[in-house]
Design an enzyme around this catalytic site. Structure first.
Site, PDB file in Angstrom:
ATOM      1  N   SER B 158       0.844  -1.201   0.000  1.00 44.49           N
ATOM      2  CA  SER B 158       0.000   0.000   0.000  1.00 44.49           C
ATOM      3  C   SER B 158       0.881   1.254   0.000  1.00 44.49           C
ATOM      4  CB  SER B 158      -0.935  -0.048   1.208  1.00 44.49           C
ATOM      5  OG  SER B 158      -1.931   0.930   1.123  1.00 44.49           O
ATOM      6  N   ASP B 323      -8.906  -6.432  -4.454  1.00 44.76           N
ATOM      7  CA  ASP B 323      -8.492  -5.123  -3.921  1.00 44.76           C
ATOM      8  C   ASP B 323      -9.110  -4.037  -4.782  1.00 44.76           C
ATOM      9  OD1 ASP B 323      -7.233  -2.832  -3.016  1.00 44.76           O
ATOM     10  OD2 ASP B 323      -5.209  -3.643  -3.145  1.00 44.76           O
ATOM     11  N   HIS B 356      -8.031  -5.109  -0.179  1.00 40.38           N
ATOM     12  CA  HIS B 356      -6.738  -4.445  -0.001  1.00 40.38           C
ATOM     13  C   HIS B 356      -5.947  -5.060   1.155  1.00 40.38           C
ATOM     14  CE1 HIS B 356      -3.862  -1.248  -0.493  1.00 40.38           C
ATOM     15  NE2 HIS B 356      -4.033  -0.812   0.735  1.00 40.38           N
TER      16      HIS B 356
END
Lengths: 383, 383
Positions: B158, B323, B356
Site C-alpha cells: 500500500s 483489492d 486491499h
C-alpha cells in the site's frame, strides 16, 4: 443528485398540493402516527377510466417536485424533468403522473422537522423509524385520496426502485407495471457500512442533540456535510470521477496544507455544504435506515422466489454498467425470482459512465428503453 | 489492519531503538525540521559485506514493530509477523531486516504529537506536511546511520509500496530489489475523495482545535473514529464483507433505532473506537496527504516512462484480485513503465478474497511468491 437539463418540452408551471390523512398509520416498528400530511404534485390528466396514473417514487434526497418549475421560481426544475413531461419518456400528454415527498421527508410532508400537534414541538427524535413498506402504505392512501385504485405504473430509481418493487408485493392488484431502476433487492454489508459511517457522522455531531437539535436552534451541519460527501463518492463511478476531476489541482499548485487542493475536494465539499444547508439530518437518518431495512426476503431466509409468488405486475428492471453502489449483478438478483415466478420481465443493462447517478442522466439509449416500454403501457390504457 | 497469526517460527523477543538526526531535513514543501528522531527495530544479522539488509516500509497505520514481540508484552506481535521471521518469506536467518516508524508518525518517531524542543509544546499544526519523497530521504539517513550503503530490498504494501517505488527513483544505486505490493503509481480522484472525507471528519471535529488539541487536553476522537470506519470499508472487499457479515443482525432482531443493528455496524464501530483510542489525528492527516501527493509522474505530465528511466532496481509487483482500493489495474500501471525501461520486473496477481488487506494475510500462494523471489535475493547476497 444529478443534472437537470433544459426546460425544452417542459410541463411548464406546476404547483405543490397537500393531502391530510387522519387515520392513524401503524409502522412496521409498531409505532403509530395519529395523523400526517403528504405534499405532492401531479402532471397530466387522469383519464375517465382512471387507468393512466403513474406514481414516481423518489430516492434518498428526492421529493415531490419531479418535473416542471414553479411560477415564483423558474429555475427550480423538477429532479426528473428530463424524463417526465410532454413528449418525454414518461409522457404527461398520455399519463397522469404523481410525485410525492415521502413521509419522514423534509420537503413538506410530515417528518421529523414538522411540528407535532400534540406537543407543539418538532417531532425530532420521536418521529418513528420508517420502512419502505410503511411508505408504500402511505402512498396507497394517497392513491385512495386521488381516486386511483390501480396504477398503470409505479416507477423509481435507487431507493425509489425499492418502493416500486414493494408495491408489487404489498398491493399486487394495484399496480400493472413496476420499474425498478438502479435498484437492489436488499443492501449488502458494504452498502450498510457506508450508511452507518454517514449516520455516525450525524449522530456524533455535537449539534445533533439526540435528534432534538431544533429546540437548540442548531443543525448538525458537520455530520450532514460528511454524510453527503461520502454519498457522492458512491453515486459516481471511479472512471467518471477520473474523467471529470482526475488529479487536477483546484488552484493549479500543491499547497501542502489542509485547504482544498484537488478539484475533486472542491466538488465534494461544495456538494456537502450545499446539501447541509437545506436537508434535514433526521430525514437523512430515516432514509438510510429505510434502505438498510429493505429486504423482502427477510422472512424467507433470503430466498426471493416464494416472495414474488404473490406479485402480478409486469416489470422493467434497468441497471447501469458503472453503477458500483447497486451494480448490474444486483439487478439480476431482482430479475431471477421474477422469471422463476413466470412474471413478465424486461431487463436492460445500460452502458453508461455515470455510475449510480446514471438513472438521472440524459442517456439516449436509457431514455429510449424507458420510452419504448412506456409506449406499450400507454397503449394498454388506451392513451 | 490485518490478522496477525501465531508466533510459531517467530523471531521472538525484540526491542525498539532510537536514532537521533541533527542535520536539518528540508521537506518537499520547503519546510525545515532542524532535528528529529526515528524509532526502529532490526531482526537478523547484517553480514560482513553489509549486503543483506532489507527495509520494510509501513502503510497508513503501521509502525516499526514489524515482527516478534516485546519482553513485557508477549501478545504484541509485529504487524507482519506472518511474513518476517526465521524460515518465513522475509527470512531473518538470511536477511538483516529493518522496520521503522515513519517521520510524522505517532509510535515514537518525531511527529505532530512530539514535543518541539524549541517551544516545549507538541508540534501540532506546525509539523510540516510530509511526502513519500521526504520519508525516503529520512530513511536513507537511517540507512547511513546503520552503515548500509545499499539495500538488498526495500519492501512495502500500500503506502509502503509507494515508498519502495520512490527508493528506486530517489536512490537508484542504493536498492537492488523493490517490492511494490497492493500499491499504485498515484491515487485516483476516488482515492483522494475518500481521503478528503476522512480528513474533513477530523478537521471539522470541534475537538481538533486547528491541530493543536494537545494543549486543550482533548482528542478529535469523533473525527478519527469516522475516518477509520470509512478506511475499513475500503480495505475489505465487498465479497469479503458479505461473507463475513452479510445482513446478520448484531442482536438477532431489528431495533428500529440508531444503536448497532447489523453485525457490520458492530465491526466498524469497534474498529473505529479502537483506533481512535491510540492513533494521533494529525498523523492520520499527514499519512493521507502523503498518499494524495505521491505522483512520480507529476512533472512529466502523467507519463511514468521517462520517470523510471533512472531506476536500476529489479521489481516484484504484487496485486490482489479483490483489492478495489488499489486494484490489479493500478499495479499494471506500475509494471508498464518498468517494462518500457527494460527493467527486471516480476508481476503476480494473487486471487484473494480479502481486498486491499490481502497484503497482510496468510495466503499460501502470495507467501510462496514472496518466498521464491526472496530466495533469489538471498542467493545474490550470498546468504
Amino acid at each position: 443528485m444529478g443534472d437537470n437539463l433544459s426546460a425544452t418540452g417542459s410541463i411548464g408551471i406546476v404547483s405543490a398540493r397537500r393531502a391530510q390523512f387522519d387515520t392513524p398509520l401503524v409502522f412496521r416498528s409498531g409505532a403509530v402516527l395519529p395523523r400526517y400530511e403528504l405534499v405532492y404534485e401531479t402532471y397530466g390528466t387522469l383519464n375517465a377510466g382512471k387507468s393512466n396514473a403513474i406514481l414516481i417514487c423518489h430516492a434518498l434526497s428526492g421529493h415531490h417536485h419531479v418535473a416542471g418549475y414553479y411560477a415564483d421560481d423558474l429555475k427550480n426544475l423538477g429532479w426528473w424533468n428530463n424524463m417526465v413531461g410532454p413528449g418525454k419518456p414518461i409522457d404527461t400528454d398520455k399519463f397522469f403522473v404523481i410525485g410525492l415527498n415521502n413521509l419522514g421527508g423534509c420537503h413538506g410532508s410530515t417528518g421529523p422537522s414538522s411540528i407535532n400537534p400534540e406537543t407543539g414541538q418538532p417531532y425530532g427524535s420521536s418521529f418513528p423509524v420508517i420502512t419502505v413498506e410503511d411508505w408504500v402504505t402511505s402512498q396507497a392512501r394517497l392513491a385512495d385520496f386521488l381516486g386511483i385504485s390501480q396504477f398503470a405504473a409505479v416507477i423509481g430509481g435507487s431507493l425509489g426502485g425499492m418502493q416500486a418493487l414493494q408495491w408489487s408485493l404489498s398491493y399486487p392488484d394495484r399496480v400493472r407495471h413496476v420499474f425498478a431502476i438502479a435498484a437492489a433487492p436488499h443492501l449488502t454489508a458494504q452498502n450498510i457500512a457506508f450508511n452507518d459511517v454517514a449516520r455516525n457522522a450525524i449522530l456524533t455531531d455535537p449539534d445533533f442533540h439526540g435528534g432534538d437539535y431544533y429546540q437548540h436552534n442548531v443543525v448538525p451541519t458537520r455530520g450532514l456535510r460528511l454524510a453527503r460527501m461520502l454519498g457522492h463518492i458512491t453515486y459516481l463511478s471511479d472512471n467518471a470521477m477520473a474523467d471529470k476531476f482526475g488529479r487536477d489541482l483546484h488552484a493549479g499548485q500543491l499547497n501542502y496544507g489542509y485547504e482544498i487542493e484537488f478539484a475533486i475536494e472542491s466538488y465534494l465539499r461544495y456538494q456537502g455544504d450545499k446539501f447541509a444547508a437545506y436537508f434535514d439530518a433526521n430525514t437523512y437518518l430515516l432514509m438510510t435506515k429505510a434502505l438498510d431495512y429493505f429486504n423482502p426476503a427477510h422472512d424467507s431466509g433470503g430466498d426471493l422466489n416464494p416472495v414474488f409468488a404473490r406479485a402480478k405486475a409486469s416489470f422493467l428492471v434497468v441497471s447501469f454498467t458503472t453503477d458500483w453502489r447497486f451494480s448490474p449483478q444486483r439487478s439480476r438478483e431482482i430479475v431471477r425470482p421474477l422469471l422463476h415466478n413466470r412474471l413478465n420481465v424486461n431487463y436492460a443493462e445500460i452502458t453508461s459512465t455515470h455510475g449510480h447517478d446514471s438513472f438521472l442522466m440524459q442517456d439516449p439509449y436509457y431514455l429510449d428503453v424507458m420510452r419504448t416500454y412506456l409506449d406499450r403501457v400507454a397503449r394498454e390504457c388506451g392513451q
